[in-house]
Design an enzyme around this catalytic site. Structure first.
Site, PDB file in Angstrom:
ATOM      1  N   THR A 152      24.132  53.105 -37.229  1.00  0.00           N
ATOM      2  CA  THR A 152      22.874  51.931 -37.696  1.00  0.00           C
ATOM      3  C   THR A 152      21.792  52.324 -36.777  1.00  0.00           C
ATOM      4  O   THR A 152      20.862  53.391 -37.195  1.00  0.00           O
ATOM      5  CB  THR A 152      23.397  50.439 -37.325  1.00  0.00           C
ATOM      6  N   LYS A 178      30.911  54.544 -33.657  1.00  0.00           N
ATOM      7  CA  LYS A 178      29.275  53.988 -33.781  1.00  0.00           C
ATOM      8  C   LYS A 178      28.972  52.748 -32.672  1.00  0.00           C
ATOM      9  O   LYS A 178      29.984  52.024 -32.567  1.00  0.00           O
ATOM     10  CB  LYS A 178      28.860  53.670 -35.035  1.00  0.00           C
ATOM     11  N   THR A 189      27.518  45.392 -34.145  1.00  0.00           N
ATOM     12  CA  THR A 189      28.863  46.047 -34.242  1.00  0.00           C
ATOM     13  C   THR A 189      28.881  47.342 -33.510  1.00  0.00           C
ATOM     14  O   THR A 189      28.302  48.107 -33.270  1.00  0.00           O
ATOM     15  CB  THR A 189      29.090  46.378 -35.997  1.00  0.00           C
ATOM     16  N   GLU A 272      20.596  50.827 -26.249  1.00  0.00           N
ATOM     17  CA  GLU A 272      19.198  50.724 -26.620  1.00  0.00           C
ATOM     18  C   GLU A 272      18.260  50.577 -25.234  1.00  0.00           C
ATOM     19  O   GLU A 272      18.612  49.653 -24.609  1.00  0.00           O
ATOM     20  CB  GLU A 272      18.979  49.600 -27.566  1.00  0.00           C
ATOM     21  N   ASN A 395      14.630  44.903 -29.175  1.00  0.00           N
ATOM     22  CA  ASN A 395      15.168  43.662 -29.609  1.00  0.00           C
ATOM     23  C   ASN A 395      14.290  42.275 -29.865  1.00  0.00           C
ATOM     24  O   ASN A 395      14.771  41.144 -30.306  1.00  0.00           O
ATOM     25  CB  ASN A 395      16.251  43.108 -28.554  1.00  0.00           C
ATOM     26  N   THR A 400      13.332  39.933 -39.407  1.00  0.00           N
ATOM     27  CA  THR A 400      13.835  39.503 -40.658  1.00  0.00           C
ATOM     28  C   THR A 400      12.714  39.553 -41.710  1.00  0.00           C
ATOM     29  O   THR A 400      11.589  39.800 -41.591  1.00  0.00           O
ATOM     30  CB  THR A 400      14.389  38.216 -40.412  1.00  0.00           C
TER      31      THR A 400
END
Lengths: 400, 400
Positions: A152, A178, A189, A272, A395, A400
């Site tokens: 992702t 991942k 995840t 990240e 982040n 959205t």
């Protein structure tokens, strides 16, 4: 971990990764299939989060198993918080894969990773499954494509392999994973599939997987936020043949531990926004659980992370995190080394060259926090990343 | 909370704040004294961190007490992780104050806040104590100076007051606090002193203080890192006279709760780098402890905080944090409102106007997360701040 010419699949496994259109960029791989030609002993370890995705609900009922055949994984959508329809979608994914492979749906495990709270684009997945099944191959290039298809926000794909000898027989353990944080900007995840051609019972596969996960994926954290979809699956298809004795079992456990640790560290290396990778060793506790709790508390402290970001040997932040970990200990028993320099010894500050330690933190991407907290015999090693303004930027972008 | 003309001290209290040279800027106030003319019932609540400063070790042995007279507080140095010498220094501070006030050292409490791991500059403090004692006054201006003298990275001083009637008698509750994070760039602490002229036994003072702290200072977090020095002290000197009955007790408890909550919220309003203040209501649990655990887990999630920073109504991050709080619950019982908009109802996503909710998050400094997690009767209200790049910058600057 991405040196593909050293990576090979265990005997009897075939894999593939395709783009079926779940991700907004139509060229991006987003559907992977990991399949064995023959039935496998299978084990799985899943998120402890009570809010968990539909694929977790489906897969965890199917392991440990003696006749698993495959794991299907999509990226771009986690199929989590999607109610009954989500559950039906995950079950249908395994039915479609089973039809392609000629096995029972029960023998197929499923994972999904990506945005939470959206239904799967099921027509795209239904069209993609025959494609990915048709491309199954046993070569390293296909493995790389499968590894890429589960990514992702990862910036690189994550593979690890070990070969051991069991008597005269070479056994291979190969894993894919991942994750670029326990949670990325818009998804949640870490996933891993570990394949081996070793001969294992489902019970032994389960025990060995749990041992490896406890020392790898359960010993990493980026921000401590447990995902809804974390899954690690082990498939052992016995294609190597040969008999397992205790010595071979120890070697195989070590191979699992090393593959899992290498993949877990790869996730932290890809965390990240991270500038530093932090290894935390905690020793001297009465139990491994106590050592683990201290390591995780230090790892999850935003103050410890930002001190590392700033190359600041601010040991008070580390020692005070030890103190609130919820483990009974005495301040007088705490000793701390940072990048091999003694900063705090049995509860008292030590004179040291602050500028030199700061320089070593600035010069090295790897930071080592070494804590002794008593005279017990239990220890743990834990990995985390620092906390940077870039992490906050990634982040807090409106997604959205 | 800084409207000083509405703030007054309870009868019989005198306070002062001076600059004695602990802080590098010689003009900055760094030594405060809060004293009662007569003996007080006193109670204290202290950090749960097993690594705690010398002043915590000294003060917590002295409460609850019937004959306390004063609290002395220095900023600029936490006197934590300083071993036997630190302990002796804290004891000597109370001896010097006792000599000035003509009381027993046992009647003096002490707090220190600032950098960890450095010995106090004791000559400066020894010279400062007679100065601060000489300046003790009962007026609001002195209270502001005392409130400023306990600040570290705070950007404003924090005061709150309530007056209630007990029969014909007016009773005052006035509190002062400091803290700009549970931990600031180079220091670690929240401190508060609450003074009242009400008539209270030490036992009642202790019980009322714990009730107030459980609903205020224990319900805030910036980054979840528990400090080595957190202290809240209550001094009740009975100067108002009058008898306490049950009704008066309820009114007094409410005054304590409100003063403590106002000061706790002031700390969150001053949280380092914060763009938003987040109020988290959690209801429907079987116990207050369960509600608290969920609220704290949501508050401490870096992913929830950064979503708020980015004005992103990313409800998956909030719901998944509920799931890993360690409280037994079912996904189907979770309902979430954000700034009064329903986003997630009994385990299913709800259609809503994302742009409007995002705009309301962007337009308001105050964010309201409202969670219902079942049909139980227990609830809690919790406050936190968001996580910004500025927080990371403040805490990763090289400070040692």
């Amino acid at each position: 971990m991405t040196v593909t010419d050293q990576i090979s699949l265990p005997r009897g496994f075939r894999v593939a990764g395709v783009a079926c259109g779940i991700k907004s960029d139509p060229g991006k791989l987003d559907l992977a299939l990991f399949a064995s030609e023959t039935p496998c002993a299978a084990a799985g370890v899943f998120t402890q989060n009570l809010v968990h995705g539909a694929p977790v609900k489906v897969s965890r009922e199917r392991v440990p198993a003696a006749t698993a055949r495959a794991v299907v994984i999509n990226s771009g959508n986690a199929n989590a918080c999607t109610g009954d329809r989500g559950l039906a979608d995950s079950q249908r994914m395994t039915e479609l894969v089973a039809a392609e492979l000629g096995c029972e749906p029960q023998g197929v495990l499923v994972c999904s990773t990506g945005v939470i709270g959206h239904f799967l684009p099921f027509e795209k997945i239904a069209a993609g499954i025959p494609q990915v099944a048709a491309q199954l191959k046993p070569d390293a290039a296909s493995l790389v494509q499968a590894a890429q298809a589960i990514m992702t926000t990862d910036t690189f794909h994550k593979l690890a392999t070990r070969k051991i000898m069991v008597g005269e027989t070479e056994v291979t353990v190969t894993g894919v994973a991942k994750g670029a944080a326990m949670i990325g900007p818009n998804m949640a995840t870490m996933l891993s599939v570990i394949m081996t051609d070793a001969v294992l019972s489902p019970e032994t596969a389960d025990a060995m997987l749990r041992h490896a996960v406890d020392r790898s994926f359960n010993c990493i954290s980026v921000e401590g936020h447990t995902s809804t979809s974390d899954t690690v699956v082990l498939l052992a298809n016995a294609a190597a043949g040969g008999a397992m004795d205790e010595t071979a079992g120890d070697a195989l456990q070590q191979a699992f531990d090393e593959v899992a640790a290498e993949l877990a560290q790869a996730i932290i290396r890809d965390a990240e926004g991270a500038d530093h990778i932090i290894t935390i060793d905690v020793a001297g506790l009465a139990t491994r659980e106590d050592a683990f709790r201290i390591a995780k508390t230090v790892a999850d402290s935003a103050l410890v992370k930002t001190a590392v970001t700033g190359a600041d040997p601010n040991w008070g932040r580390i020692v005070s995190a030890v103190g609130y970990a919820g483990v009974t200990l005495r301040e007088e028993e705490i000793t701390l080394r940072l990048n091999d320099t003694l900063l705090y010894e049995q509860g008292s500050p030590v004179s040291y060259d602050e500028a030199a330690v700061s320089q070593s933190m600035r010069d090295n991407r790897e930071i080592h926090i070494d804590l002794i907290c008593g005279s017990g015999e239990s220890a743990v090693r834990y990995w985390t990343s620092d906390l940077t303004a870039e992490y906050v930027r990634l982040n807090s972008e409106y997604t959205t």
